[in-house]
Design an enzyme around this catalytic site. Structure first.
Site, PDB file in Angstrom:
ATOM      1  N   HIS A 168      -3.736  -5.277   0.503  1.00 25.68           N
ATOM      2  CA  HIS A 168      -3.057  -5.769   1.804  1.00 25.68           C
ATOM      3  C   HIS A 168      -3.121  -7.292   1.636  1.00 25.68           C
ATOM      4  O   HIS A 168      -3.945  -7.960   2.165  1.00 25.68           O
ATOM      5  CB  HIS A 168      -3.719  -5.404   2.769  1.00 25.68           C
ATOM      6  N   GLU A 207      -1.516  -9.111   3.394  1.00 22.02           N
ATOM      7  CA  GLU A 207      -1.341  -9.791   4.605  1.00 22.02           C
ATOM      8  C   GLU A 207      -2.656  -9.884   5.154  1.00 22.02           C
ATOM      9  O   GLU A 207      -2.731 -10.756   6.142  1.00 22.02           O
ATOM     10  CB  GLU A 207      -0.494  -8.654   5.714  1.00 22.02           C
ATOM     11  N   CYS A 216       0.903  -1.180  -0.010  1.00 17.58           N
ATOM     12  CA  CYS A 216      -0.078   0.004   0.109  1.00 17.58           C
ATOM     13  C   CYS A 216       0.654   1.284  -0.021  1.00 17.58           C
ATOM     14  O   CYS A 216       1.364   1.498  -1.124  1.00 17.58           O
ATOM     15  CB  CYS A 216      -1.179  -0.014   1.156  1.00 17.58           C
TER      16      CYS A 216
END
Ligand code: GLN
Length: 537
Positions: A508, A510, A382
């Site tokens: 994202h 993650e 990001c």
């Protein structure tokens, strides 16, 4: 109808209610039950999206674009199923709903009060997921600590639900701390007794006590706790400190937490428990064959919770490679062009973190210049990707003072700019580009090689994007857009093919890494870091 398990906390905060809830859910799932977990947070923000990470740790984003508590990340990582907006409710959201209804005239002529209006709204939301028919068991974690003024309406609602539903349809697990007094060389049960008493004064008797402790408890202590806290002897469950959160389900299994719960809910407990995959994961986690050191460059590094999902993703991806990942947090405000070599030269890879605002931005850009020029594996997420674009513009394309308009509205080269649809938005809460969006990958890219698929979907949380006016210049100079949103052309992934591993992503990743599905891009970074490390020796 589903059965409901409630998890409350006593004595102190940070006992790991979320990890306990996720672990219990995992054990029940392993026995074939369909389980979900929801969290009720007693603060007045409508969601944690407007909170600084220092206040509340990372903001976790769900597929449907809800900004939620980081515990939802644990639920997804443990259960391998997505959560949604319905899985996280705050006091702010509850009041907002009730107040909106009041304005619409839903309670005309009535005084709107905490009881019954607020508690009815909480009740509706607590029972909602259980009524969808999708779950056998709904676990509800109540944030905060018993005794907090703010938590009262939740405990009162829980009392009412217990009273309204059949005795075997609900269950309360109370998580407490058994402190060890060094001077007395003793574990102490008194705080637990007090917190159970506190719970009982509001009309809730816990069925199960989960006792966090640094030392093993004796049988005597378990008996004493059972007697004074009014629970069965086998309902005192020890939660010993362990080296990793991923070991907790196995510890809970040793304590027969799942069997105790199923017996109390009058559900069959003789279905075999299949935790094979989980055990393999923990086995690998405990016995790594390799080791790499990755720098995590960000501005919230003092608080591990601020980058929770990133840390967990490293554990998943590392385990896949049988590799211990040592994450070295590096404060972006402490990096400059003079010291960057001493901060990064010893690393096997660098991840530049997401974030907002100007603080620490130049340090991130200096770090990226260094890893790009020195062929150190790089992964930008990001804001980390946006910084990679700015760095490339300034140092490769010669665009002096190139920037993102978030930091420098008057930059001569706005290589990162606000998305068109964001320009008219005034309210800050819940208005970013949030949740899952599709992305198409370019053939022969690093990304497609790792995802092994041309069409992917990832979660987002941003207002700014790559400015496509400059795309041709970037691509000619060697930074390619290898992932794009098929509907809007928004650049989702940039790569430098001449570098061993240089990837920046607008989304994202993650948020989608789980124990059973480590994220391909994190796995790619660890693979590249292992190669890079080997090439140095
Ligand atoms: N601040 C940037 C944006 O809004 C990046 C956001 C992030 O890193 N999550 O686009």
């Amino acid at each position: 109808m589903a059965k409901y398990i409630f998890v409350t906390g006593g004595v102190t905060s940070s006992l790991g209610k979320g990890i306990f809830a996720a672990s219990l859910a995992k054990l029940l799932q392993a026995r074939g039950y369909r389980v979900t977990i929801q969290k009720f947070d007693p603060y007045i923000n409508v969601d944690p999206g407007t909170l600084n990470p220092y206040e509340h740790g990372e903001c976790y984003v769900t597929e449907d674009g809800a900004e939620t508590d980081l515990d939802l990340g644990h639920y997804e990582r443990f259960l391998n199923i997505p959560t949604s907006q319905a899985n996280n409710v705050t006091t702010g959201r509850v009041y907002q709903t009730v107040i909106n209804k009041e304005r619409e005239g839903a309670y005309l002529g009535k005084t709107v009060q905490v009881i019954p209006h607020i508690t009815d709204e909480i009740k509706h939301r607590m029972l909602m997921l259980g009524k969808t028919g999708e779950y056998d068991i709904v676990i509800t974690e109540i944030g905060g600590t018993v005794g907090d003024i703010e938590a009262l309406p939740y405990i009162e609602t829980l009392r009412q639900i217990r009273w309204e539903l059949d005795e075997h349809d609900t269950l309360v697990c109370h998580l407490t701390l058994i402190p060890y007094l060094k001077s007395a060389k003793e574990l102490k049960t008194k705080p637990t007794q007090h917190s159970v008493k506190e719970l009982q004064t509001i009309g809730v008797r816990p069925d199960i006590l989960v006792c966090r402790t640094e030392m093993p408890m004796t049988d005597e202590m378990r008996k004493k706790l059972a007697l004074f806290c009014n629970v069965n002897r086998d309902s005192v469950i020890q939660a010993l400190d362990v080296e990793s959160i991923y070991v907790v389900p196995l510890e809970m299994q040793k304590e027969k937490a799942d069997i105790t719960v199923l017996k109390k809910l009058q559900l069959p407990f003789d279905k075999p428990s299949d935790l094979t995959k989980w055990n393999v994961f923990v086995e690998k986690l405990r016995n790594p064959q390799h080791e790499v050191r990755i720098g995590l460059v960000g501005k919230y590094i003092e608080l591990q919770d601020a980058y929770k999902s990133i840390h967990e993703s490293f554990i998943h991806a590392g385990t896949l490679h049988e590799c211990k990942v040592i994450v070295e947090p590096i404060h972006s405000e402490h990096i400059d062009s003079q010291n960057v070599n001493s901060k990064l030269a010893h690393l096997d890879g660098v991840l530049v973190a997401p974030g907002f605002g100007n603080r620490g931005i130049e340090g991130k850009i200096d770090a990226i210049k260094y890893v790009r020029e020195n062929n150190i594996p790089f992964f930008g997420i990001c804001l980390g990707m946006q910084c990679a674009v700015i760095e490339f513009a300034r140092n490769v394309l010669g665009m002096k003072n190139a920037h993102s308009t978030e930091m420098e509205p008057d930059t001569p080269f706005p290589v990162i700019d606000m998305m068109a649809e964001q320009k008219t938005i005034k309210n800050k809460g819940g208005t970013m580009r949030l949740g899952a969006y599709r992305c198409d990958l370019t053939p022969n890219s690093i990304a497609i090689g790792l995802y092994k698929d041309e069409h992917i979907s990832e979660r987002h949380r941003h207002r700014y994007e790559f400015n496509n006016t400059y795309l041709e210049q970037f691509e000619k100079a060697g930074m390619l857009a290898t992932g794009k949103n098929p509907d809007t052309g928004l650049v989702e992934i940039v790569e430098i093919p001449s570098h061993p591993y240089f990837i920046g992503v607008q989304f994202h990743p993650e948020l989608k890494s789980t124990v059973y599905n480590p994220h391909p891009l994190f796995a790619g970074l660890i693979g590249a870091a292992l190669k890079y490390k080997a090439s140095k020796n």
